[in-house]
Design a protein around this motif. Structure first.
Motif, PDB file in Angstrom:
ATOM      1  N   LYS A  38       0.836  -1.201   0.000  1.00  0.00           N
ATOM      2  CA  LYS A  38       0.000   0.000   0.000  1.00  0.00           C
ATOM      3  C   LYS A  38       0.874   1.256   0.000  1.00  0.00           C
ATOM      4  O   LYS A  38       0.619   2.218  -0.723  1.00  0.00           O
ATOM      5  N   ALA A  39       1.949   1.225   0.800  1.00  0.00           N
ATOM      6  CA  ALA A  39       2.885   2.351   0.839  1.00  0.00           C
ATOM      7  C   ALA A  39       3.579   2.519  -0.509  1.00  0.00           C
ATOM      8  O   ALA A  39       3.729   3.636  -1.018  1.00  0.00           O
ATOM      9  N   VAL A  40       3.990   1.409  -1.104  1.00  0.00           N
ATOM     10  CA  VAL A  40       4.682   1.435  -2.395  1.00  0.00           C
ATOM     11  C   VAL A  40       3.773   2.003  -3.486  1.00  0.00           C
ATOM     12  O   VAL A  40       4.205   2.821  -4.314  1.00  0.00           O
ATOM     13  N   ALA A  41       2.516   1.598  -3.499  1.00  0.00           N
ATOM     14  CA  ALA A  41       1.575   2.091  -4.500  1.00  0.00           C
ATOM     15  C   ALA A  41       1.403   3.605  -4.377  1.00  0.00           C
ATOM     16  O   ALA A  41       1.366   4.328  -5.383  1.00  0.00           O
ATOM     17  N   PHE A  42       1.321   4.097  -3.148  1.00  0.00           N
ATOM     18  CA  PHE A  42       1.188   5.540  -2.914  1.00  0.00           C
ATOM     19  C   PHE A  42       2.429   6.280  -3.409  1.00  0.00           C
ATOM     20  O   PHE A  42       2.337   7.303  -4.100  1.00  0.00           O
ATOM     21  N   ILE A  43       3.613   5.752  -3.070  1.00  0.00           N
ATOM     22  CA  ILE A  43       4.871   6.397  -3.467  1.00  0.00           C
ATOM     23  C   ILE A  43       5.023   6.379  -4.983  1.00  0.00           C
ATOM     24  O   ILE A  43       5.414   7.389  -5.591  1.00  0.00           O
ATOM     25  N   ASN A  44       4.715   5.257  -5.607  1.00  0.00           N
ATOM     26  CA  ASN A  44       4.834   5.160  -7.071  1.00  0.00           C
ATOM     27  C   ASN A  44       3.934   6.173  -7.779  1.00  0.00           C
ATOM     28  O   ASN A  44       4.301   6.749  -8.815  1.00  0.00           O
ATOM     29  N   LYS A  45       2.765   6.401  -7.204  1.00  0.00           N
ATOM     30  CA  LYS A  45       1.851   7.385  -7.797  1.00  0.00           C
ATOM     31  C   LYS A  45       2.437   8.794  -7.697  1.00  0.00           C
ATOM     32  O   LYS A  45       2.368   9.588  -8.644  1.00  0.00           O
ATOM     33  N   LYS A  46       3.060   9.090  -6.546  1.00  0.00           N
ATOM     34  CA  LYS A  46       3.640  10.417  -6.328  1.00  0.00           C
ATOM     35  C   LYS A  46       4.894  10.645  -7.170  1.00  0.00           C
ATOM     36  O   LYS A  46       5.171  11.770  -7.593  1.00  0.00           O
ATOM     37  N   THR A  47       5.671   9.570  -7.379  1.00  0.00           N
ATOM     38  CA  THR A  47       6.956   9.712  -8.089  1.00  0.00           C
ATOM     39  C   THR A  47       6.877   9.296  -9.552  1.00  0.00           C
ATOM     40  O   THR A  47       7.896   9.326 -10.252  1.00  0.00           O
ATOM     41  N   LYS A  48       5.683   8.897 -10.000  1.00  0.00           N
ATOM     42  CA  LYS A  48       5.503   8.403 -11.373  1.00  0.00           C
ATOM     43  C   LYS A  48       6.412   7.211 -11.655  1.00  0.00           C
ATOM     44  O   LYS A  48       7.115   7.151 -12.664  1.00  0.00           O
ATOM     45  N   ASN A  49       6.412   6.278 -10.686  1.00  0.00           N
ATOM     46  CA  ASN A  49       7.143   5.006 -10.789  1.00  0.00           C
ATOM     47  C   ASN A  49       8.659   5.173 -10.900  1.00  0.00           C
ATOM     48  O   ASN A  49       9.342   4.426 -11.593  1.00  0.00           O
ATOM     49  N   PHE A  50       9.174   6.156 -10.172  1.00  0.00           N
ATOM     50  CA  PHE A  50      10.625   6.340 -10.071  1.00  0.00           C
ATOM     51  C   PHE A  50      11.222   5.104  -9.401  1.00  0.00           C
ATOM     52  O   PHE A  50      10.726   4.641  -8.380  1.00  0.00           O
ATOM     53  N   LYS A  51      12.311   4.565  -9.957  1.00  0.00           N
ATOM     54  CA  LYS A  51      12.914   3.338  -9.450  1.00  0.00           C
ATOM     55  C   LYS A  51      14.299   3.623  -8.859  1.00  0.00           C
ATOM     56  O   LYS A  51      15.300   3.633  -9.562  1.00  0.00           O
ATOM     57  N   PRO A  52      14.378   3.855  -7.552  1.00  0.00           N
ATOM     58  CA  PRO A  52      15.673   4.152  -6.934  1.00  0.00           C
ATOM     59  C   PRO A  52      16.575   2.924  -6.899  1.00  0.00           C
ATOM     60  O   PRO A  52      16.124   1.808  -6.644  1.00  0.00           O
ATOM     61  N   GLU A  53      17.859   3.157  -7.138  1.00  0.00           N
ATOM     62  CA  GLU A  53      18.852   2.077  -7.079  1.00  0.00           C
ATOM     63  C   GLU A  53      19.524   2.023  -5.706  1.00  0.00           C
ATOM     64  O   GLU A  53      19.849   0.954  -5.203  1.00  0.00           O
ATOM     65  N   THR A  54      19.749   3.208  -5.139  1.00  0.00           N
ATOM     66  CA  THR A  54      20.453   3.316  -3.861  1.00  0.00           C
ATOM     67  C   THR A  54      19.605   4.122  -2.888  1.00  0.00           C
ATOM     68  O   THR A  54      19.003   5.128  -3.265  1.00  0.00           O
ATOM     69  N   ALA A  55      19.565   3.679  -1.630  1.00  0.00           N
ATOM     70  CA  ALA A  55      18.843   4.403  -0.588  1.00  0.00           C
ATOM     71  C   ALA A  55      19.834   4.872   0.471  1.00  0.00           C
ATOM     72  O   ALA A  55      20.872   4.251   0.696  1.00  0.00           O
ATOM     73  N   LEU A  56      19.490   5.970   1.103  1.00  0.00           N
ATOM     74  CA  LEU A  56      20.303   6.545   2.176  1.00  0.00           C
ATOM     75  C   LEU A  56      19.399   6.860   3.353  1.00  0.00           C
ATOM     76  O   LEU A  56      18.331   7.451   3.178  1.00  0.00           O
ATOM     77  N   ILE A  57      19.822   6.468   4.550  1.00  0.00           N
ATOM     78  CA  ILE A  57      19.128   6.847   5.777  1.00  0.00           C
ATOM     79  C   ILE A  57      20.022   7.812   6.531  1.00  0.00           C
ATOM     80  O   ILE A  57      21.160   7.480   6.864  1.00  0.00           O
ATOM     81  N   THR A  58      19.521   9.038   6.767  1.00  0.00           N
ATOM     82  CA  THR A  58      20.325  10.029   7.484  1.00  0.00           C
ATOM     83  C   THR A  58      20.006   9.968   8.967  1.00  0.00           C
ATOM     84  O   THR A  58      18.845   9.947   9.369  1.00  0.00           O
ATOM     85  N   GLY A  59      21.061   9.956   9.788  1.00  0.00           N
ATOM     86  CA  GLY A  59      20.895   9.899  11.224  1.00  0.00           C
ATOM     87  C   GLY A  59      20.714  11.273  11.835  1.00  0.00           C
ATOM     88  O   GLY A  59      20.569  12.281  11.133  1.00  0.00           O
ATOM     89  N   SER A  60      20.766  11.337  13.162  1.00  0.00           N
ATOM     90  CA  SER A  60      20.519  12.576  13.902  1.00  0.00           C
ATOM     91  C   SER A  60      21.434  13.708  13.430  1.00  0.00           C
ATOM     92  O   SER A  60      22.651  13.567  13.407  1.00  0.00           O
TER      93      SER A  60
END
Length: 273
Positions: free
Chosen positions: A9-31
């Motif tokens: 459900k989250a993926v479907a929402f994000i795909n709609k917002k990004t027009k099915n943008f397919k990220p290769e790399t993800a980054l999590i930023t800390g404090s």
């Protein structure tokens, strides 16, 4: 609703917002590291609060946005702020964001965090490139949370942190004159900082740095087959080593000093990953 249904459900929402943008790399930023994001082309920002079934970050210094865009030809997804066990989230729910990344197409994950150092050679402003971890949270986001969509129940962790990604990073640190070395992350639950006796015990166990996150994310990512690079920025020395009392305000203050270094590092390594 199963977690798979929740993630879809989250993926479907994000795909709609990004027009099915397919990220290769993800980054999590800390404090305190939200400002270290490289300049992105075609940037799209989505608040966690808008994503169905997504958790919300409650910690100061965690902005609470998903950011999508391209940097030097690399398609990126950035979590501007993470979720912690100590916020009261059920441990298994910490898998939601990483599993969302996986279904969006992410193949590599960079986890960053502010940490306390147990190594006198890694003072505030230094970087510990993680080569292993110790899970001292006494819990695991994968317990009672298996779905074969996300990988096998039993999986190998002999290389939880990707060796080739570590090499690229350490080479870049030399060029950028960032004090860096490899080490082991020990995850405690928090939210309190550790006692001097705990820090001594953790050092005996082989820990280099200590923090309150990272490990649940890495466990979920590795089950999914996502390669992981762990970047732990030292904001303080561990309790009993540090002369001053520890606080989250200090963590934010010290990591703000690191933002420029982290941005330079990301801009150097992202095209090479």
């Amino acid at each position: 609703m199963t977690q798979l249904q929740q993630v879809k459900k989250a993926v479907a929402f994000i795909n709609k917002k990004t027009k099915n943008f397919k990220p290769e790399t993800a980054l999590i930023t800390g404090s305190g590291l939200a400002g270290s994001i490289p300049p992105l082309e075609k940037k799209i920002v989505i608040s966690y609060a808008d994503i169905p079934g997504f958790l919300r970050s409650t910690v100061p210094g965690h902005s609470g946005n998903l950011i999508f865009g391209t940097y030097k030809g690399k398609k990126l997804m950035i979590m501007q702020g993470r979720f912690h066990y100590y916020e009261g989230h059920p441990m298994k729910d910490l898998a939601i964001s990483i599993r969302t990344m996986f279904l969006l197409g992410v193949q590599k994950l960079i986890v960053s965090a502010a940490v306390g150092s147990l190594d006198l050679k890694l003072k505030p402003g230094s970087l510990c490139v993680l080569n292993d971890h110790i899970n001292f949270m006494c819990n695991n986001p994968l317990i009672g949370n298996h779905d074969e969509t996300f990988g096998p129940m039993f999986f190998d962790l002999s290389e939880a942190y990707d060796k080739s990604l570590r090499k690229v990073t350490l080479d870049a640190c030399k060029k950028l004159k960032i004090n860096a070395k490899e080490g082991v992350y020990l995850a405690a639950t928090g939210p309190n900082f550790e006692t001097p006796s705990e820090i001594r015990a953790f050092k005996t166990l082989g820990a280099t740095v200590v923090g309150m996150s990272v490990v649940p994310e890495v466990l979920v990512a590795r089950q999914c087959g996502i390669r992981v690079l762990g970047l732990a920025w030292v904001s303080n020395m561990g309790c009993g080593i540090a002369k001053e009392a520890l606080s989250h305000a200090q963590t934010i203050r010290e990591t703000k000093k690191i933002e420029g270094k982290f941005k330079d590092l990301l801009e150097t390594i992202l095209p090479k990953l």
